[in-house]
Enzyme design. Structure first.
Site, PDB file in Angstrom:
ATOM      1  N   LYS A   9       0.829  -1.201   0.000  1.00  0.00           N
ATOM      2  CA  LYS A   9       0.000   0.000   0.000  1.00  0.00           C
ATOM      3  C   LYS A   9       0.874   1.265   0.000  1.00  0.00           C
ATOM      4  CE  LYS A   9      -3.644  -2.460   2.529  1.00  0.00           C
ATOM      5  NZ  LYS A   9      -4.606  -2.381   3.659  1.00  0.00           N
ATOM      6  N   TYR A  49     -12.368  -2.581  -2.703  1.00  0.00           N
ATOM      7  CA  TYR A  49     -12.861  -2.638  -1.326  1.00  0.00           C
ATOM      8  C   TYR A  49     -14.391  -2.640  -1.261  1.00  0.00           C
ATOM      9  CZ  TYR A  49      -8.231  -2.094   0.788  1.00  0.00           C
ATOM     10  OH  TYR A  49      -6.937  -2.300   1.219  1.00  0.00           O
ATOM     11  N   PHE A  57     -15.163   3.122   8.114  1.00  0.00           N
ATOM     12  CA  PHE A  57     -13.794   3.429   7.678  1.00  0.00           C
ATOM     13  C   PHE A  57     -13.616   3.432   6.161  1.00  0.00           C
ATOM     14  CE2 PHE A  57     -13.914  -1.179   8.671  1.00  0.00           C
ATOM     15  CZ  PHE A  57     -13.459  -1.721   7.475  1.00  0.00           C
ATOM     16  N   ARG A  85      -0.778 -14.541   3.916  1.00  0.00           N
ATOM     17  CA  ARG A  85      -1.461 -13.904   5.055  1.00  0.00           C
ATOM     18  C   ARG A  85      -0.680 -14.104   6.352  1.00  0.00           C
ATOM     19  NH1 ARG A  85      -6.301 -11.850   3.836  1.00  0.00           N
ATOM     20  NH2 ARG A  85      -7.266 -12.054   5.880  1.00  0.00           N
ATOM     21  N   THR A  91      -4.390  -7.911  10.699  1.00  0.00           N
ATOM     22  CA  THR A  91      -4.794  -6.633  10.094  1.00  0.00           C
ATOM     23  C   THR A  91      -4.318  -5.450  10.928  1.00  0.00           C
ATOM     24  OG1 THR A  91      -6.773  -7.723   9.238  1.00  0.00           O
ATOM     25  CG2 THR A  91      -6.815  -5.316   9.301  1.00  0.00           C
ATOM     26  N   ARG A 102       3.355  -6.571   8.743  1.00  0.00           N
ATOM     27  CA  ARG A 102       2.597  -5.494   9.407  1.00  0.00           C
ATOM     28  C   ARG A 102       3.217  -5.117  10.755  1.00  0.00           C
ATOM     29  NH1 ARG A 102      -3.084  -8.068   7.415  1.00  0.00           N
ATOM     30  NH2 ARG A 102      -3.438  -6.715   5.612  1.00  0.00           N
ATOM     31  N   ASN A 112      -1.811  -0.311   7.052  1.00  0.00           N
ATOM     32  CA  ASN A 112      -1.181  -1.547   7.523  1.00  0.00           C
ATOM     33  C   ASN A 112      -0.283  -2.189   6.468  1.00  0.00           C
ATOM     34  OD1 ASN A 112      -3.159  -2.491   5.835  1.00  0.00           O
ATOM     35  ND2 ASN A 112      -4.142  -3.811   7.331  1.00  0.00           N
ATOM     36  N   HIS A 115      -1.903  -5.608   1.551  1.00  0.00           N
ATOM     37  CA  HIS A 115      -3.192  -6.296   1.410  1.00  0.00           C
ATOM     38  C   HIS A 115      -2.911  -7.616   0.715  1.00  0.00           C
ATOM     39  CE1 HIS A 115      -7.275  -7.320   0.199  1.00  0.00           C
ATOM     40  NE2 HIS A 115      -6.706  -7.685  -0.941  1.00  0.00           N
ATOM     41  N   GLU A 126      -9.934 -10.082  -7.419  1.00  0.00           N
ATOM     42  CA  GLU A 126      -8.983  -8.971  -7.263  1.00  0.00           C
ATOM     43  C   GLU A 126      -7.948  -8.942  -8.388  1.00  0.00           C
ATOM     44  OE1 GLU A 126      -7.542  -9.606  -3.266  1.00  0.00           O
ATOM     45  OE2 GLU A 126      -9.453  -9.029  -2.375  1.00  0.00           O
TER      46      GLU A 126
END
Ligand code: CMP
Length: 132
Positions: A9, A49, A57, A85, A91, A102, A112, A115, A126
């Site tokens: 990100k 998203y 949020f 993950r 998260t 993270r 964070n 993704h 995605e």
């Protein structure tokens, strides 16, 4: 062989840790099959998203993900979705295990750093959004 869509990100790109994050994935046996640096526009961010639309949020999340370039990639490997993950961590960076991405580089639950897809179904959805 599984595929996962990963985003480093804007906070990760701004911190100049793209290389460190990619090394972690590669050292753990994942292969990059596609990769690009791009600035996401509002429509791609909202599509990505869409499951969070209506949550408190959502607006701030879209503003954050579109504020500066991000690095989008497809990672492949056995059990890639679960393994990515695990490498990313929880998260919320405050709850992420030591040594996870993270934990090392995340700022907050919103910023964070990374993704990744949470299922085969989301990975295909995605990947079609980011690598049309
Ligand atoms: P990500 O894995 O990209 O998927 C959805 C994102 O929403 C998540 O990482 C966080 O960046 C963000 N997010 C989830 N919960 C919250 C929250 N409570 N407040 C702000 N952002 C959140």
């Amino acid at each position: 062989m599984e595929r996962s869509l990963v985003l480093i990100k804007p906070d990760g790109v701004e911190k100049k840790v793209i290389g460190k994050i990619i090394s972690l994935y590669e050292e753990n046996g994942l292969n990059i099959s596609n990769l690009k640096l791009m600035k996401a526009d509002i429509s791609i961010a909202k599509e990505h998203y869409s499951e969070h639309k209506g949550k408190p949020f959502f607006e701030n999340l879209v503003n954050f993900i579109t504020r500066s370039p991000l690095c989008a990639m497809i990672l492949e490997g056995e059990d890639a979705i679960k393994r990515v993950r695990e490498l990313n961590g929880s998260t919320n960076p405050l709850e992420a295990k030591e040594g996870t991405i993270r934990n090392l580089y995340g700022n907050s639950i919103r910023e964070n750093c990374v993704h990744s897809s949470d299922s085969n179904e989301s990975a295909e959805r995605e990947i079609n959004i980011w690598f049309k």
